[in-house]
Design an enzyme around this catalytic site. Sequence first.
Site, mmCIF file in Angstrom:
data_model
loop_
_atom_site.group_PDB
_atom_site.id
_atom_site.type_symbol
_atom_site.label_atom_id
_atom_site.label_comp_id
_atom_site.label_asym_id
_atom_site.label_seq_id
_atom_site.Cartn_x
_atom_site.Cartn_y
_atom_site.Cartn_z
ATOM 1 N N ASP A 136 18.672 -2.347 40.223
ATOM 2 C CA ASP A 136 18.520 -1.651 38.946
ATOM 3 C C ASP A 136 17.215 -2.093 38.312
ATOM 4 O O ASP A 136 16.592 -3.076 38.728
ATOM 5 C CB ASP A 136 19.730 -1.866 38.036
ATOM 6 C CG ASP A 136 19.780 -3.257 37.419
ATOM 7 O OD1 ASP A 136 18.951 -4.116 37.812
ATOM 8 O OD2 ASP A 136 20.645 -3.481 36.573
ATOM 9 N N LEU A 137 16.767 -1.339 37.335
ATOM 10 C CA LEU A 137 15.468 -1.580 36.715
ATOM 11 C C LEU A 137 15.634 -2.535 35.539
ATOM 12 O O LEU A 137 16.560 -2.382 34.722
ATOM 13 C CB LEU A 137 14.853 -0.268 36.241
ATOM 14 C CG LEU A 137 14.668 0.809 37.319
ATOM 15 C CD1 LEU A 137 14.035 2.054 36.719
ATOM 16 C CD2 LEU A 137 13.832 0.301 38.478
ATOM 17 N N ASP B 101 19.847 3.742 35.667
ATOM 18 C CA ASP B 101 18.671 3.158 36.329
ATOM 19 C C ASP B 101 19.089 2.369 37.554
ATOM 20 O O ASP B 101 18.406 1.428 37.964
ATOM 21 C CB ASP B 101 17.892 2.275 35.350
ATOM 22 C CG ASP B 101 18.724 1.089 34.846
ATOM 23 O OD1 ASP B 101 19.961 1.133 35.031
ATOM 24 O OD2 ASP B 101 18.152 0.153 34.280
#
Length: 426
Positions: free
Chosen positions: A303-304, A347
């Site tokens: 994930d970001l 994300d």
Amino acid sequence: MGSWELAQRWADALDGVVAPTLNRSQIEEMLGALCIGLIDAARGGQDTDIARRAARMLVAANYRDPSAVSHSVPVICADLVEIAADGPDDPELPQIRDRAIALAADFAAGFTAALRAAALAEQEATLAAVLAAAQEAEQRRALSEARFEAVFDGALVGIGTVDMTGQVVNCNAIMAEMLGQTPETMPGRTVADILGPRNLNFAFEQLQLMVAGESESFRTETEHLHGDGRATAIDLSMSAVRGTDGAIEFLIGVAVDVTERKQLADRLWHDANHDALTGLPNRPHLFNRLAQAQPPIGVCYLDLDGFKEINDLWGHTVGDRVLEVVADRMREAVRPDSALAARIGGDEFLVLIERCSGEAQLARLAAELLAALTAPLEVDGHTLAVGASIGTAFFERLPGAVDELVHAADAAMYRNKNHARRDPAR
């Protein structure tokens, strides 16, 4: 004793000769009228056609066997003489006997002529009936052909016929257009020549089986590649047409252009299985692939970091563009022939590697992804930085529940994220 007695004797003589169209009383009535004339002629009367007329009437009554003559002549030569003469001492007896013999000869000649005329009439009637039937059949055939041609030429589907040597007999404009030809250029050519080597696929193999008499029909969806690079998707049905002797005379094919339908189906499938924003495979598509994946299996879950701050500071439009750039970079980093990159929500992304060689391969891929995603992004004139947390999981065998793969990689990702927070030097 007179004409009625003679008629009865004659009817007795003819009994059993044939199956006449009249019953016994009708026969006696007919013969009675004839006997009046015959008696008069035997006595020197002027009706010279009476014997021939009698023969014609018998033939008309269905007395057509030659035995009708042999049974009638004794009646004329003996019984008629006996009734016409005024006893055995009648001085006219010799003349009556001579006239009776002449009447018998006329009767025989008339019977032959009447039989010939009846046979000719029947032949003419039969010929007329045959001609009428042939004309009617020809009219029906012409009408059938006209209807077939109307259907053939005006059909909204492609129709073509192929003989048992594999040559095209005819086709309509729709069929020719599907194959990049014209109706005038196809007849007389082999199917292989028309299709060309690029299109000698499963459909052509099935057609060859039909030409060899090894198959009756088939239906398939095939793709035809044109010279200009266009591809036409065709739903093709082929059937054998047999003659009255049971042998296959020709093959008929019906083709429907399903290119637009197939494109629509492909587009609907793609939309249902891919993320609308990034174009990457979505969560349902990923889980379907996971369920059928070939082990060993490697999974990278990422994930970001800092993505929420980008949305809060620059807005969701910029955030969406960041996700699109991230997806592009993932596609560049992941080889599609060996791995599948998917967006599973927000994300969060996941990369699936089938037939993974081990933890080392996963580590290399994670490093490549991290390097690609953490490089600065240029989005709508803004230079942005986004981090990423990646967790990996490796399975020698496909687990019983697909969720185990995702949960294991997700847990590894959060361990890495928490470790990075405790160790800022990372």
